[in-house]
Design an enzyme around this catalytic site. Structure first.
Site, PDB file in Angstrom:
ATOM      1  N   HIS A  94      43.625  29.387  18.357  1.00 22.45           N
ATOM      2  CA  HIS A  94      44.609  30.391  18.781  1.00 22.45           C
ATOM      3  C   HIS A  94      45.967  30.178  18.097  1.00 22.45           C
ATOM      4  CE1 HIS A  94      45.684  27.339  21.966  1.00 22.45           C
ATOM      5  NE2 HIS A  94      46.882  27.715  21.583  1.00 22.45           N
ATOM      6  N   ASP A 142      37.798  27.082  20.661  1.00 19.61           N
ATOM      7  CA  ASP A 142      39.212  27.098  20.279  1.00 19.61           C
ATOM      8  C   ASP A 142      39.502  25.912  19.356  1.00 19.61           C
ATOM      9  OD1 ASP A 142      41.866  27.755  20.117  1.00 19.61           O
ATOM     10  OD2 ASP A 142      42.380  27.075  22.149  1.00 19.61           O
ATOM     11  N   SER A 235      50.420  23.524  21.527  1.00 17.21           N
ATOM     12  CA  SER A 235      48.952  23.548  21.450  1.00 17.21           C
ATOM     13  C   SER A 235      48.438  22.979  20.143  1.00 17.21           C
ATOM     14  CB  SER A 235      48.442  24.984  21.548  1.00 17.21           C
ATOM     15  OG  SER A 235      48.192  25.331  22.866  1.00 17.21           O
TER      16      SER A 235
END
Length: 282
Positions: A94, A142, A235
């Site tokens: 992402h 992810d 992230s």
């Protein structure tokens, strides 16, 4: 999805927090109000994908995480990443952008420390099973490889982290790191790399915490009493267990560090074959 994307695109600047805009975009009072509305809506949903922050951790010993990388879009910190080979980084899918400036070997992002290295990267390889149209709804697969334009020099401050196809078990002590906010829901963005010690929890407890959202390619980690976690702000950073990369910071609950709501990480051990094959073919 859109409201969470707006939340992800908030950034740190020398004067505080500003909303990130595409090149050439102009802000207006109406846009500012819309941004505020979207942020409030995103916080209300509880589940947050994307940029993570280390809650109630500690400042890492400088350069003790030599595999830690920071992915920038121009001057904006986007995500963390992990160096796994001289030209290759592993991060969250992402975090996908067309181009990155990669910073490695840094502890304080606002200082020149003499051991940092900077590279550009325009080649990214998200897992083919990642649903990029729903990056904050569907968290499966992810994971993404990023290839830098030139290899880094392996030094005491810049060094790849080992991958392992052996998955860790519940109860294993691990370390997370990143430059994200150190508090939640308020944002306090540090300049120095932060770390936190957390523990892998049982898969069933992970499923109980997020019914219908957990797969066998995800792993949860937290401390039993709550209070330490990764969340919005950085992230793609590493979950390191037994000196190997076992997870990629992916998503979790907002506010962060809530008891019985652990952080969720992409389980790297399930993807080692894909990682090696992708690197070999590219």
């Amino acid at each position: 999805m859109q409201r969470l994307r707006w939340l992800r695109d908030w950034k740190s600047s020398g004067r505080g927090l500003t909303a990130a805009k595409e090149p050439g975009a102009r802000s207006s009072p109406l846009q500012a109000m819309r941004i505020l509305q979207l942020i409030l809506l995103a916080l209300a949903t509880g589940l947050v994908g994307g940029e993570t922050r280390i809650i109630k951790g500690f400042e890492c010993k400088p350069h003790s995480q030599p595999w830690q990388a920071a992915l920038f879009e121009k001057t904006r910190l986007l995500c963390g990443a992990t160096l796994i080979a001289p030209r290759w980084l592993l991060t969250a899918a992402h975090c996908l952008k067309p181009r990155y400036i990669v910073h490695l070997g840094q502890h304080n992002l606002q200082k020149e420390e003499g051991c940092e290295q900077t590279r550009t990267a325009t080649e990214s390889f998200p897992h083919p099973g990642f649903n990029n149209s729903l990056p904050n709804k569907d968290h499966r697969n992810d994971i993404m490889l990023v290839k830098m334009a030139s290899p880094v020099s392996i030094t005491w401050a810049v060094r790849p982290l080992t991958l392992s196809s052996r998955c860790v078990t519940a109860g294993t002590s691990c370390l997370i790191s990143g430059w994200g906010s150190t508090s939640s829901p308020q944002l306090r963005l540090p300049h120095t790399l932060r770390c936190a010690n957390i523990t892998i929890i049982e898969h069933q407890k992970c499923e109980n915490a997020y019914p219908g959202n957990i797969t066998d390619t995800m792993v949860c980690a937290s401390v039993q009493e709550g209070g330490k976690d990764s969340c919005q702000g950085d992230s793609g950073g590493p979950l390191v267990c037994n000196q190997s990369l076992q997870g990629i910071i992916s998503w979790g609950q907002d506010p962060c560090a809530i008891t019985r709501k652990p952080g969720v990480y992409t389980k790297v051990c399930k993807y080692v074959d894909w990682i090696q094959e992708t690197m070999k073919n590219n």
